[in-house]
Scaffold this active site. Structure first.
Site, PDB file in Angstrom:
ATOM      1  N   PRO A   2       0.977  -1.421   0.181  1.00 41.26           N
ATOM      2  CA  PRO A   2      -0.048  -0.035  -0.096  1.00 41.26           C
ATOM      3  C   PRO A   2       1.307   1.287   0.377  1.00 41.26           C
ATOM      4  CG  PRO A   2      -0.521  -1.603   1.116  1.00 41.26           C
ATOM      5  CD  PRO A   2       0.532  -2.378   0.767  1.00 41.26           C
ATOM      6  N   GLU A   3       0.032   2.380  -0.765  1.00 39.68           N
ATOM      7  CA  GLU A   3       0.984   3.140  -1.069  1.00 39.68           C
ATOM      8  C   GLU A   3       0.326   4.010   0.498  1.00 39.68           C
ATOM      9  OE1 GLU A   3       2.885   4.518  -3.524  1.00 39.68           O
ATOM     10  OE2 GLU A   3       2.446   2.730  -4.527  1.00 39.68           O
ATOM     11  N   LYS A  51       4.106   4.403   5.743  1.00 39.20           N
ATOM     12  CA  LYS A  51       3.259   3.034   5.729  1.00 39.20           C
ATOM     13  C   LYS A  51       3.297   2.269   6.946  1.00 39.20           C
ATOM     14  CE  LYS A  51       4.986   3.094   0.684  1.00 39.20           C
ATOM     15  NZ  LYS A  51       5.617   1.651   0.340  1.00 39.20           N
ATOM     16  N   ARG A 259       9.595  -5.573  -7.781  1.00 47.76           N
ATOM     17  CA  ARG A 259       8.899  -4.620  -8.081  1.00 47.76           C
ATOM     18  C   ARG A 259       8.783  -3.964  -9.191  1.00 47.76           C
ATOM     19  NH1 ARG A 259       8.702  -2.214  -2.118  1.00 47.76           N
ATOM     20  NH2 ARG A 259      11.033  -2.388  -1.865  1.00 47.76           N
TER      21      ARG A 259
END
Length: 273
Positions: A2-3, A51, A259
């Site tokens: 999650p950002e 985060k 990624r």
């Protein structure tokens, strides 16, 4: 993963459901803290830090959690059916008379003294959505390792806290460079603009789980066509909204974790690996 905007919104929902309320249910399903009982204590606040999520509880305690790739916190009303996943995926339950917060698949869950929070978040750079946001410090930290690829530097939470793979790809697109370009080779002024844009994008998206970068004032296309909420992320093989070139995808990093990185070969200059 999650950002920062998703974590911020999760914290707001948890805060609204739990803050200033006495816990009537407490269940931490991790071996180290399985015997901890927080019932009878008041939740003081739920604060996001990059985060990370910090749930502060009466008595000088903080429940620290991190969602990483698959974790989530869900909030349910009294008597509402829990729908976040099977029971064996539940790692934490915090409830009061009106609401129950359930943490699913949380890879990080620990109870610590509030006075010791810096041990888990003290390494973070300026928080894009926090009161400590400082664009100048963020720029300085990004430029401190000029040979590092831009994408890796943006993901390093020690530089600035809150950026994940989505914003990494979107920011590189908006800067018209690939995520593999060394930070030190960015054109003059681009690093400062990247940091300002990152802050603007997260602020614009922090109140919704449906993220959009193409309709913000920071974005050049302003497209609202179906499937065009983002410029490049998740759009492999689809035409670039700016030039029509098919979007490409590759992994970036040391290979220790996925990624996924998206970019437009037509719009973005620089190395591609």
């Amino acid at each position: 993963m999650p950002e920062g905007d998703t974590v911020w919104l999760t914290a707001q929902r948890l805060h609204r459901a739990l803050a200033a309320q006495v816990l009537t249910r407490s269940d931490l399903r991790v071996p180290r803290f399985a015997t901890a009982d927080l019932t009878g204590r008041t939740v003081l606040d739920v604060t996001p830090r990059g985060k990370h999520l910090l749930t502060r509880i009466e008595g000088g305690l903080t429940l620290h959690s991190h969602l990483r790739m698959d974790g989530s916190w869900q909030v349910y009303g009294s008597g509402e059916r829990w729908r976040g996943g099977p029971a064996h995926q539940i790692r934490a339950i915090l409830g009061n008379e009106a609401h129950t917060a359930v943490g699913y698949r949380l890879p990080v869950l620990e109870l610590l003294r509030t006075a010791d929070e810096e041990q888990v978040v003290g390494h973070l750079g300026p928080d894009l959505l926090g009161p400590d946001w400082d664009a100048d410090i963020a720029v300085a930290r990004l430029l401190s390792d000029p040979a590092r690829p831009l994408g890796e530097a943006l993901l390093d939470q020690r530089n600035l806290a809150g950026i994940g793979n989505v914003y990494k790809s979107e920011l590189a697109f908006l800067a018209r460079v690939t995520p593999w370009l060394p930070v030190g080779e960015l054109p003059a002024g681009i690093t400062e603009r990247l940091v300002i844009t990152a802050h603007r994008l997260l602020e614009a998206n922090k109140n919704s789980f449906e993220r959009r970068t193409t309709a913000s004032t920071a974005a050049p296309t302003g497209s609202r066509r179906p499937g065009s909420r983002l410029h490049v992320y998740g759009r492999e093989g689809m035409p670039c909204l700016r030039c029509g070139t098919p979007i490409r995808k590759a992994d970036q990093g040391d290979g220790s974790r996925e990624r996924p990185t998206y970019w437009c070969p037509g719009c973005q200059s620089g190395p591609t690996s």
